[in-house]
Every structure is written in C-alpha cells, then in structure tokens.
Design a protein around this motif. Structure first.
Motif, mmCIF file in Angstrom:
data_model
loop_
_atom_site.group_PDB
_atom_site.id
_atom_site.type_symbol
_atom_site.label_atom_id
_atom_site.label_comp_id
_atom_site.label_asym_id
_atom_site.label_seq_id
_atom_site.Cartn_x
_atom_site.Cartn_y
_atom_site.Cartn_z
ATOM 1 N N SER A 247 0.834 -1.213 0.000
ATOM 2 C CA SER A 247 0.000 0.000 0.000
ATOM 3 C C SER A 247 0.861 1.253 0.000
ATOM 4 C CB SER A 247 -0.929 0.007 1.216
ATOM 5 O OG SER A 247 -1.837 -1.058 1.145
ATOM 6 N N ASN A 248 1.944 1.224 0.780
ATOM 7 C CA ASN A 248 2.853 2.362 0.840
ATOM 8 C C ASN A 248 3.510 2.596 -0.520
ATOM 9 O OD1 ASN A 248 4.279 4.470 1.939
ATOM 10 N ND2 ASN A 248 5.922 3.178 2.738
ATOM 11 N N GLU A 249 3.908 1.518 -1.178
ATOM 12 C CA GLU A 249 4.524 1.623 -2.505
ATOM 13 C C GLU A 249 3.522 2.176 -3.522
ATOM 14 O OE1 GLU A 249 7.275 -1.136 -5.447
ATOM 15 O OE2 GLU A 249 5.997 -2.096 -3.962
ATOM 16 N N GLN A 250 2.270 1.706 -3.444
ATOM 17 C CA GLN A 250 1.240 2.204 -4.358
ATOM 18 C C GLN A 250 0.970 3.691 -4.126
ATOM 19 O OE1 GLN A 250 -1.942 -0.519 -3.470
ATOM 20 N NE2 GLN A 250 -1.454 -1.845 -5.229
ATOM 21 N N GLY B 118 1.810 6.383 -6.900
ATOM 22 C CA GLY B 118 0.558 6.864 -7.471
ATOM 23 C C GLY B 118 -0.067 5.865 -8.428
ATOM 24 N N LYS B 119 0.404 4.632 -8.407
ATOM 25 C CA LYS B 119 -0.119 3.603 -9.299
ATOM 26 C C LYS B 119 -0.668 2.454 -8.474
ATOM 27 C CE LYS B 119 3.199 4.577 -12.942
ATOM 28 N NZ LYS B 119 4.264 4.015 -13.787
ATOM 29 N N SER B 120 -1.806 1.918 -8.932
ATOM 30 C CA SER B 120 -2.369 0.778 -8.197
ATOM 31 C C SER B 120 -1.733 -0.533 -8.635
ATOM 32 C CB SER B 120 -3.884 0.725 -8.384
ATOM 33 O OG SER B 120 -4.206 0.517 -9.742
ATOM 34 N N LEU B 121 -1.136 -0.539 -9.824
ATOM 35 C CA LEU B 121 -0.453 -1.737 -10.302
ATOM 36 C C LEU B 121 1.038 -1.448 -10.400
ATOM 37 C CD1 LEU B 121 -2.869 -2.789 -13.175
ATOM 38 C CD2 LEU B 121 -2.730 -3.751 -10.901
ATOM 39 N N ILE B 122 1.799 -2.090 -9.557
ATOM 40 C CA ILE B 122 3.242 -1.897 -9.542
ATOM 41 C C ILE B 122 3.927 -3.010 -10.327
ATOM 42 C CG2 ILE B 122 5.273 -1.603 -8.085
ATOM 43 C CD1 ILE B 122 3.176 0.525 -7.528
ATOM 44 N N ARG B 123 3.520 -4.224 -10.062
ATOM 45 C CA ARG B 123 4.122 -5.387 -10.701
ATOM 46 C C ARG B 123 3.063 -6.100 -11.545
ATOM 47 N NH1 ARG B 123 4.815 -5.058 -5.768
ATOM 48 N NH2 ARG B 123 6.768 -4.620 -4.769
ATOM 49 N N PRO B 124 3.484 -6.814 -12.557
ATOM 50 C CA PRO B 124 2.509 -7.562 -13.364
ATOM 51 C C PRO B 124 1.699 -8.562 -12.549
ATOM 52 C CG PRO B 124 4.615 -7.480 -14.485
ATOM 53 C CD PRO B 124 4.826 -6.887 -13.127
ATOM 54 N N SER B 125 2.256 -9.029 -11.470
ATOM 55 C CA SER B 125 1.547 -10.020 -10.665
ATOM 56 C C SER B 125 0.449 -9.394 -9.801
ATOM 57 C CB SER B 125 2.538 -10.769 -9.769
ATOM 58 O OG SER B 125 3.172 -9.858 -8.884
#
Length: 140
Positions: free
Chosen positions: A26-29, A33-40
């Motif tokens: 959640s902190n990374e998102q 500012g993106k809800s998708l960080i990694r393809p997984s």
C-alpha cells in the motif's frame, strides 16, 4: 483441542508478516501513485491497460495520418484551383482570338499571353515529401 504457545506464536508472526507485506504494498502504491506496480498485482487489469495503450497509440497514428492527408489535399486543391484559373483564362483568350474582328496585332498579344499562361501552368505542381510529383502539367 489444545493450542500450544508455539502455534500461537507462529500464527501471530505469520499474520504480522502478512500485514507488513500489505502495508508495504500500500505504501509503494501511494508513493508511486499507481495501483499496479508489478505484473503479478492484477494480470487482468494489466492486460486491459496494455490493450488500451495500444488502442490509444493506434488512434494517435490515425490522427497523424489524417492531419497529413488534410494538409496534402489542401495543397492539391490549391494547385488544381490555380490550374483551373489558368485554363479558364486560356479558354477565354482562345475564344477571343477566334473572333474574326480581332486584328493580327491583337492575336500576337493574345499568343504572348497564352505562352505566359503555359509557362505558369507548367510551374504548378504538387510535390510529395519524396520529391515525386503527384500532379504535374507538361508544357504544351
């Protein structure tokens, strides 16, 4: 059923690690500012985003092509309008010269003007970026 201290401790540690992982995600998102960080994170959303980006690129390319064609057609229309004006004037002069009441001197003047119009007509052309002429007129 008896719960041992060891099981309780392992379960608590597992739950804390899971909470920390979710908090870090959640902190990374939030920070990116993106809800998708990694393809997984969500493959369906990621695939949809990819499809939308490709569709946007396709529309942008089509818009570029349309703009290019509009400019080209405008140029062609202008050249054709100029050629049409020259041809109309040449027709007027031919009709005027065919009149029996026109003197030889006047016919010579009309001939000079027609020669000038032929030269003007030969200079009207539309060139493409490759320097090939899309429309060109030959000198009579």
């Amino acid at each position: 059923m008896q719960i041992s201290t060891q099981n309780f401790f392992e379960s608590s540690v597992k739950n804390m690690q899971k909470a920390q992982t979710e908090a870090a995600k959640s902190n990374e998102q939030l920070s990116t500012g993106k809800s998708l960080i990694r393809p997984s994170d969500d493959t369906v959303k990621l695939r949809t985003i990819g499809n939308l980006e490709r569709a946007i690129d396709k529309v942008d390319a089509q818009n570029y092509n349309l703009d290019h064609l509009l400019i080209r057609y405008s140029t062609e229309e202008s050249a054709l309008r100029s050629a049409s004006d020259v041809l109309i004037r040449m027709r007027e002069l031919a009709i005027q010269a065919s009149n029996g009441s026109v003197s030889t001197e006047d016919r010579e003047i009309i001939s000079i003007e027609i020669d000038g119009l032929k030269e003007q007509l030969s200079l009207i052309h539309i060139s493409e970026p490759t320097r090939r002429y899309a429309i060109s007129y030959a000198v009579f």
